[in-house]
Scaffold this active site. Structure first.
Site, PDB file in Angstrom:
ATOM      1  N   ARG A   1       0.846  -1.208   0.000  1.00 37.74           N
ATOM      2  CA  ARG A   1       0.000   0.000   0.000  1.00 37.74           C
ATOM      3  C   ARG A   1       0.873   1.247   0.000  1.00 37.74           C
ATOM      4  NH1 ARG A   1      -5.341  -0.929   0.786  1.00 37.74           N
ATOM      5  NH2 ARG A   1      -5.851  -2.961   1.685  1.00 37.74           N
TER       6      ARG A   1
ATOM      7  N   LEU B   1       1.993   4.639   1.383  1.00 36.89           N
ATOM      8  CA  LEU B   1       1.953   5.279   2.695  1.00 36.89           C
ATOM      9  C   LEU B   1       1.233   6.616   2.591  1.00 36.89           C
ATOM     10  CD1 LEU B   1       5.589   4.550   3.859  1.00 36.89           C
ATOM     11  CD2 LEU B   1       3.495   3.421   4.638  1.00 36.89           C
TER      12      LEU B   1
ATOM     13  N   ASN C   1      12.344   1.175   0.695  1.00 35.17           N
ATOM     14  CA  ASN C   1      11.532   0.130   0.061  1.00 35.17           C
ATOM     15  C   ASN C   1      12.419  -0.675  -0.876  1.00 35.17           C
ATOM     16  OD1 ASN C   1       9.100  -1.202  -0.893  1.00 35.17           O
ATOM     17  ND2 ASN C   1       9.240   0.043  -2.741  1.00 35.17           N
TER      18      ASN C   1
ATOM     19  N   ASP D   1       6.976   4.260  -6.043  1.00 33.49           N
ATOM     20  CA  ASP D   1       8.357   3.842  -6.347  1.00 33.49           C
ATOM     21  C   ASP D   1       9.163   4.954  -7.021  1.00 33.49           C
ATOM     22  OD1 ASP D   1       7.645   1.251  -5.394  1.00 33.49           O
ATOM     23  OD2 ASP D   1       6.782   0.776  -7.346  1.00 33.49           O
TER      24      ASP D   1
ATOM     25  N   ASP E   1       8.977   8.157  -1.021  1.00 36.97           N
ATOM     26  CA  ASP E   1       8.294   9.453  -0.982  1.00 36.97           C
ATOM     27  C   ASP E   1       6.821   9.211  -1.307  1.00 36.97           C
ATOM     28  OD1 ASP E   1       8.120   9.119  -3.715  1.00 36.97           O
ATOM     29  OD2 ASP E   1       9.577  10.682  -4.208  1.00 36.97           O
TER      30      ASP E   1
ATOM     31  N   GLY F   1       5.173   9.235  -4.015  1.00 36.96           N
ATOM     32  CA  GLY F   1       4.837   8.615  -5.293  1.00 36.96           C
ATOM     33  C   GLY F   1       4.923   7.101  -5.248  1.00 36.96           C
TER      34      GLY F   1
ATOM     35  N   HIS G   1      12.184  -2.814  -4.416  1.00 36.59           N
ATOM     36  CA  HIS G   1      11.298  -2.916  -5.576  1.00 36.59           C
ATOM     37  C   HIS G   1      11.920  -3.858  -6.611  1.00 36.59           C
ATOM     38  CE1 HIS G   1       8.340  -1.792  -8.543  1.00 36.59           C
ATOM     39  NE2 HIS G   1       9.324  -1.628  -9.410  1.00 36.59           N
TER      40      HIS G   1
ATOM     41  N   SER H   1      15.809  -2.624  -6.818  1.00 38.87           N
ATOM     42  CA  SER H   1      16.244  -1.312  -6.326  1.00 38.87           C
ATOM     43  C   SER H   1      15.833  -1.172  -4.868  1.00 38.87           C
ATOM     44  CB  SER H   1      15.571  -0.190  -7.124  1.00 38.87           C
ATOM     45  OG  SER H   1      15.790  -0.334  -8.512  1.00 38.87           O
TER      46      SER H   1
HETATM   47  C1  GRF Z   1       9.397  -8.190  -3.398  1.00 38.96           C
HETATM   48  O1  GRF Z   1       9.709  -8.688  -4.672  1.00 38.96           O
HETATM   49  C2  GRF Z   1       9.557  -6.699  -3.339  1.00 38.96           C
HETATM   50  O2  GRF Z   1      10.453  -6.205  -4.273  1.00 38.96           O
HETATM   51  C3  GRF Z   1       8.175  -6.215  -3.673  1.00 38.96           C
HETATM   52  O3  GRF Z   1       7.302  -7.150  -3.091  1.00 38.96           O
HETATM   53  C4  GRF Z   1       7.944  -8.413  -3.030  1.00 38.96           C
HETATM   54  C5  GRF Z   1       7.788  -8.893  -1.617  1.00 38.96           C
HETATM   55  O4  GRF Z   1       8.230 -10.216  -1.446  1.00 38.96           O
HETATM   56  N1  GRF Z   1       7.996  -4.862  -3.197  1.00 38.96           N
HETATM   57  P1  GRF Z   1       8.336 -10.852   0.003  1.00 38.96           P
HETATM   58  O5  GRF Z   1       6.996 -10.659   0.683  1.00 38.96           O
HETATM   59  O6  GRF Z   1       9.446 -10.172   0.738  1.00 38.96           O
HETATM   60  O7  GRF Z   1       8.619 -12.301  -0.246  1.00 38.96           O
END
Ligand code: GRF
Length: 219
Positions: free
Chosen positions: A92, A94, A108, A146, A142, A144, A110, A137
């Site tokens: 979600r 923030l 985070n 990602d 922030d 937005g 990603h 990454s």
């Molecule tokens: C990961 O691939 C992360 O990059 C993305 O969500 C996934 C979460 O995987 N934001 P997990 O729950 O840590 O296994």
């Protein structure tokens, strides 16, 4: 200095597990004060409980609107006074109260090489675009989707025959190495996030910032 973390999850929690294992191995100078989820059924909560980590669920559905949820999530995390908030598969956006309470202190992970392929379908979008290299990454969060400053990235190949699932599994192998290493580099001061992102040019952090991930998925 060992960092006091709050980790936010929504799903499987494999990145949470990677942090826990790295802390136990002494390669990530941190401790997890609490794991917070927006989903009671998140698999990662079972892992957290099994490892005696305090857990809290702050579900959107338990609150009248997004602002109330934002306030509750902010309060739950602020109660721990964390040095750093780690989004590890938190699905979600923030809210403004949360971001104002923890400026430059939320990171985070990603599954794409940002700024390419933000959003929930990073691996599928990378495949559809026909890139031959993708990766993960770690960035500052922030308002937005990602969009915050990128701290570190790890690359993995896109292999013939990949589908979104196999590519994501390979990327996750890279995530599990990169995220704990970035947290450790923040703990050591090689990477500073606040008041703004700064990387100590003379440190070993360079190998954290640009790494080649594994070519095979991790379990
Ligand atoms: C990961 O691939 C992360 O990059 C993305 O969500 C996934 C979460 O995987 N934001 P997990 O729950 O840590 O296994």
């Amino acid at each position: 200095m060992a960092l006091k973390l709050v980790v936010l999850i929504s799903g499987r929690g494999s990145n949470l597990a990677a942090i826990v294992h790295a802390i136990a191995a002494g390669t990530c100078r941190a401790h997890i004060a609490r794991v917070v989820s927006d989903r009671e059924g998140a698999e990662g909560l079972m892992f957290a409980r099994a490892h005696s980590l305090p857990v809290t669920t702050v579900a959107m559905t338990a609150h009248p609107d997004r602002s109330a949820w934002d306030a509750a999530l902010t309060a739950a995390v602020a109660a721990e006074a964390p040095d750093l908030v780690v989004l590890a598969g938190f699905m979600r956006l923030l809210g403004p109260q949360f971001l104002a309470r923890f400026p430059q202190r939320v990171i985070n992970v990603h599954p794409a090489l940002l700024p390419l392929f933000p959003g929930i379908a990073g691996p599928a979008d990378a495949l559809a675009a026909g890139v031959r290299i993708s990766g993960c990454s770690v960035h500052i969060v922030d308002a937005g989707i990602d969009t915050g400053p990128v701290i570190a990235q790890a690359a993995v190949p896109v292999l013939p025959g990949d589908d979104a699932r196999s590519l994501h599994a390979r990327i996750q192998g890279a995530e599990h190495a990169l995220l704990p290493r970035v947290i450790d580099a923040i703990a050591s001061g090689e990477i500073s996030l606040w008041p703004e992102l700064r990387i100590d040019a003379g440190s070993n952090a360079q190998d954290v910032l640009f790494s080649l991930g594994p070519t095979a998925p991790t379990p």
